[in-house]
Design an enzyme around this catalytic site. Structure first.
Site, PDB file in Angstrom:
ATOM      1  N   ARG B 136       0.797  -1.229   0.000  1.00 59.45           N
ATOM      2  CA  ARG B 136       0.000   0.000   0.000  1.00 59.45           C
ATOM      3  C   ARG B 136       0.825   1.273   0.000  1.00 59.45           C
ATOM      4  NH1 ARG B 136      -2.373  -3.504   3.357  1.00 59.45           N
ATOM      5  NH2 ARG B 136      -3.722  -4.826   2.107  1.00 59.45           N
ATOM      6  N   GLU B 198      -4.213 -14.663   8.847  1.00 60.40           N
ATOM      7  CA  GLU B 198      -4.644 -15.980   8.348  1.00 60.40           C
ATOM      8  C   GLU B 198      -3.584 -17.037   8.629  1.00 60.40           C
ATOM      9  OE1 GLU B 198      -5.672 -13.059   6.696  1.00 60.40           O
ATOM     10  OE2 GLU B 198      -7.442 -13.680   7.802  1.00 60.40           O
ATOM     11  N   ASN B 282      -8.482  -9.636  12.478  1.00 56.71           N
ATOM     12  CA  ASN B 282      -9.240 -10.771  13.007  1.00 56.71           C
ATOM     13  C   ASN B 282      -8.431 -11.597  14.003  1.00 56.71           C
ATOM     14  OD1 ASN B 282      -7.852 -11.598  10.349  1.00 56.71           O
ATOM     15  ND2 ASN B 282      -8.271 -13.560  11.287  1.00 56.71           N
ATOM     16  N   ASP B 324     -14.696 -12.852  10.278  1.00 54.26           N
ATOM     17  CA  ASP B 324     -13.497 -12.232   9.708  1.00 54.26           C
ATOM     18  C   ASP B 324     -13.690 -10.754   9.384  1.00 54.26           C
ATOM     19  OD1 ASP B 324     -10.828 -12.084   8.798  1.00 54.26           O
ATOM     20  OD2 ASP B 324     -11.468 -12.352   6.733  1.00 54.26           O
ATOM     21  N   ASP B 326     -12.129  -7.880  10.072  1.00 51.94           N
ATOM     22  CA  ASP B 326     -10.943  -7.142  10.539  1.00 51.94           C
ATOM     23  C   ASP B 326     -11.262  -5.682  10.847  1.00 51.94           C
ATOM     24  OD1 ASP B 326      -9.872  -9.476   9.240  1.00 51.94           O
ATOM     25  OD2 ASP B 326      -7.929  -8.493   9.238  1.00 51.94           O
ATOM     26  N   ARG B 351     -15.077  -3.045   8.653  1.00 54.24           N
ATOM     27  CA  ARG B 351     -15.441  -4.193   7.822  1.00 54.24           C
ATOM     28  C   ARG B 351     -16.812  -4.734   8.224  1.00 54.24           C
ATOM     29  NH1 ARG B 351     -10.502  -7.233   6.016  1.00 54.24           N
ATOM     30  NH2 ARG B 351     -11.381  -9.241   6.556  1.00 54.24           N
ATOM     31  N   TRP B 494     -12.936  -0.897  -4.832  1.00 53.63           N
ATOM     32  CA  TRP B 494     -11.752  -1.308  -4.090  1.00 53.63           C
ATOM     33  C   TRP B 494     -10.640  -0.261  -4.232  1.00 53.63           C
ATOM     34  CZ3 TRP B 494     -12.782  -5.931  -1.580  1.00 53.63           C
ATOM     35  CH2 TRP B 494     -11.758  -6.411  -0.754  1.00 53.63           C
ATOM     36  N   TRP B 558      -7.557  -8.875  -2.693  1.00 53.52           N
ATOM     37  CA  TRP B 558      -8.611  -9.831  -2.378  1.00 53.52           C
ATOM     38  C   TRP B 558      -9.704  -9.734  -3.433  1.00 53.52           C
ATOM     39  CZ3 TRP B 558     -11.296 -10.535   3.076  1.00 53.52           C
ATOM     40  CH2 TRP B 558     -11.780 -11.844   3.154  1.00 53.52           C
TER      41      TRP B 558
END
Lengths: 150, 599
Positions: B136, B198, B282, B324, B326, B351, B494, B558
């Site tokens: 990012r 994850e 998460n 999930d 986050d 989220r 996105w 994602w």
């Protein structure tokens, strides 16, 4: 159900009951000869799958989906496995999952890790293969398959 | 917080400041001042408040239709391109996903490459990164460019030459620790998070000394009090002291050691309060049954002292996460009126589908409302306890392992993921790129192996029932908690939004369009199809007297998992929807910066 499919189902029912019902339910019944010639690594009955195939779906979701996308259909960074398994045999599949694969060059940065020591994958390799093969053959559609007896 | 004004600042002054910047406050002054100069774009979020607002106004609602691409630059990488370029003086800094190349481009010379830095990284890190090898963006400060590499190394480069000044390991990819987030420079420190929710990492925020990369402080999201840098009496949650062992007491045994709470999102900073703000991700695994308890402080907004890392206040949005959701999305700092009273506010689009307005000084919860009407997993947030009222039907914990919980909205990717929203002090509204996606979620038992996925749930995603748009771009009133207007988008939005004093908001779409809309009404005023889907954030700057708008295209992240075949399954008769939603029919991989200007 179209007549041709019904007929195919009826004929093959005698030879290999499970696979036939699967094909018919999906509307993409394989030909009688094809079904008879190959042993399928999955069972589909009335659109529902055997426990192994179902487990394969789950294990796929755990360890493979992040890269290979929902339902094995691929992503912007990993191949479509429903297509790969049309060309890849079980041995190559197992070898790739266990040892991984690298394709890193100017144009690609694709790396499949080795899952040889990942219990959730290595212990259920056949189930994952069965699930993906069923997807690849068109025996099951997208999303969560129903279990036989559900 | 004061509104941004045009600050005239000579480049010489900046350079001088950077030369003198062995003094911490000077390094901060330089960056603070530069972030208020609308001609530059010196940090990923535009400013410390993460407002992504520019006071430039050459491009207006009246003339934006004349906008056109004026130059482009191929990054040479074909993966998801998140973040955006920085503009510092006459130089633009452009980054790429793995292998994390950094380019310095000369704006005085048609984007000629001044230097290029390409780290050598072991490609085995690639599959350890959840959901594509995104990055990012880089940070600028004290004459340095800071890069968070995929392999968890933090590198400081000389902004003039690209020469490596120092390099430190912020984590170990063999344990699933990687980096995707952008570093943020605050005073004499650089703040760096970690990814790996994850993979069962123990999430933390680390402050490195900008001078040499030594650790100044490290604050974990989960674990014992001395590791999470809290004071049981002084650190508060909704105004009350959190007490001793606030995290440990919410985990079974030592599950916290693989408890997640990764910090891969954005960090903002209030110089007056000297507090930094960020969220944790998460709890690991995604199977809630395997980790009883609230799993603090995963899914939490942290307000920490910038110098010591000590937490002033915390607020857990989703205790004992089951979906999930986050909590890492950006914290936008804005001085707004909430129900008539002026507040130093923090606004956060989580989220989990709720937009939170908080008092950023005290951590008091002021507003918590759904910013997508589709959100169904909770009816509301109890304003006294701060806890969401979970709907039993959508509780994947109540329904249990090996049970498929259907039709939960939003999906795991949230009503909004990391793509940052923007706040305009001109309209007082927030402009939010959103996802409009629901899911079926089935948790199951998994075992932890270091460096291997530790997910424990499988899911399928689809648009809300009866709808087929997967995204919306909305204007939000954080004072009342209401949507002002909402534009449907075919796919999830996105891309990070930008607002400008010209009355125009910009964002990108997954098909690859850069879009300009009227901030008052949402009316689309301009669009241009870039070479690939946009998951980058829109930037604006002025050079040679002209305003430019720049954005990276390069589909992935994602969002890219739905690329090949579209989201959605055959369940619930959504097969047809899934079939025509194929992003691959609209765009392909890319890696291109497109720069726009008026004729």
């Amino acid at each position: 159900m179209p007549k041709r499919l019904a007929l195919a189902a009826a004929v093959t029912l005698l030879a290999l009951p499970f696979s036939v019902a699967a094909g018919a339910a999906d509307g993409s019944a394989p030909t009688a000869t094809k079904v008879a010639a190959e042993a399928k690594p999955y069972k589909v009955e009335g659109g529902k799958v055997d426990p192994g195939t179902y487990n394969g779906y789950r294990r796929y979701g755990e360890s493979c989906m992040r890269c290979h996308g929902p339902d094995g259909a691929g992503s912007s960074y990993a191949p479509d496995l429903t297509d790969s398994l049309k060309h890849m045999d079980y041995d190559t599949f197992a070898e790739t999952v266990i040892n991984g694969r690298k394709n890193v060059n100017t144009a690609n940065n694709n790396v499949m890790p080795s899952f040889g020591t990942t219990e959730d994958v290595a212990n259920y390799l056949d189930d994952i293969y069965g699930y993906l093969k069923a997807r690849s053959d068109g025996a099951i559609g997208r999303g969560r398959p129903q279990r036989i007896g559900d | 917080m004061k509104q941004r004004k045009k600050v005239l600042l000579s480049w010489t002054a900046l350079v001088t400041a950077s030369l003198l910047s062995s003094h911490p406050s000077l390094a901060n002054d330089e960056l603070s001042k530069a972030s208020k100069d609308p001609k530059q774009w010196v940090m990923q979020a535009g400013d410390y408040a993460n407002q992504r607002y520019s006071s430039l106004k050459q491009i207006t609602t009246a003339n934006v239709k004349e906008l056109r691409p004026v130059w482009t630059f191929s990054t040479g990488v074909l993966r998801g391109h998140e973040g955006g370029p920085l503009v510092v003086g006459d130089v633009m800094y452009v980054h790429t996903p793995f292998p994390n190349v950094v380019y310095a481009l000369d704006l005085n010379n048609a984007g000629r490459i001044l230097w290029k830095y390409e780290p050598k990284q072991d490609p085995t890190v690639i599959p350890v990164m959840c959901c594509d090898t995104v990055n990012r963006g880089v940070a600028y400060g004290d004459g340095k460019i800071i890069l968070n590499q995929a392999d968890a190394n933090v590198v400081a480069l000389d902004a003039k030459t690209g020469k490596e000044l120092w390099k430190v390991a912020n984590g170990d990819p063999k344990k699933g620790e990687t980096m995707t987030g952008a570093p943020v420079i605050v005073k004499d420190k650089v703040l760096v998070g970690i990814s790996g929710g994850e993979f069962g990492v123990q999430g933390r925020m680390t402050a490195y000394n900008l001078k040499d990369g030594s650790v100044a402080w490290k604050a974990y999201s989960v674990g014992p009090d001395d590791q999470i840098l809290v004071d049981p009496q002084k650190t508060t949650s909704l105004g009350k002291p959190i007490g001793a062992n606030s995290s440990l007491s919410t985990w079974q045994g030592d599950q916290w050691k693989t408890g997640g709470g990764a910090t891969w999102g954005w960090t903002s900073y209030d110089p007056q309060l000297n507090l930094i703000y960020y969220g944790s991700g998460n709890p690991s695994t995604w199977n809630p049954k395997q980790r009883p308890g609230d799993n603090k402080w995963s899914m939490t907004i942290f307000a920490r002292d910038a110098d010591t890392g000590m937490a002033k206040w915390v607020y857990q949005m989703t205790p004992h996460d089951e979906w999930d959701y986050d909590g890492v999305n950006e914290m936008i700092l804005a001085d707004i009126k909430v129900k008539g009273t002026p507040v130093k506010a923090l606004v956060h689009f989580d989220r989990n589908g709720f937009a939170y307005t908080m008092n950023r000084e005290t951590g008091e919860l002021l507003v918590a409302e759904k910013y997508d009407p589709a959100v169904n997993w909770a009816t509301h947030v109890d304003m006294k306890t701060g806890r969401p009222e979970v709907v039993a039907q959508y509780s994947t914990d109540k329904n249990g392992e090996d049970h498929n919980t259907k039709g939960v909205c939003p999906a795991a990717l949230g009503s909004k993921d990391q793509q940052p929203a923007s706040y305009s002090p001109d309209t007082g509204l927030f402009y939010v790129p959103t996802n409009h996606v629901c899911m079926d979620y089935e948790p199951f038992k998994v075992s932890y192996t270091a460096g291997q996925p530790y997910v424990g749930a499988t899911l399928s995603m689809f648009p809300p029932k009866g709808e087929n748009n997967l995204g919306n771009f909305i204007a939000w009133d954080a004072s009342t908690g209401k949507i002002v207007w909402s534009n449907k988008e075919t796919f999830s939005v996105w891309s990070g939004a930008l607002t400008t004093a010209g009355g125009v908001a910009f964002y990108g779409t997954l098909e690859g369009y850069l879009k300009a809309v009227d901030m008052k009404t949402g009316k689309e005023l301009y669009k241009f199809k870039t070479p690939s889907g946009i998951i980058g954030n829109v930037t604006t700057y002025e050079h040679g007297g002209k305003q430019y708008v720049a954005v990276l295209s390069g589909v992935g992240g994602w969002a890219g998992i739905g690329m090949a075949a579209g989201l959605g399954g055959d369940t619930d008769g959504l097969g047809a929807v899934g079939a025509y939603k194929q992003l691959a029919n609209y765009t392909q991989l890319g890696g291109v910066l497109t720069v726009f200007a008026l004729p």
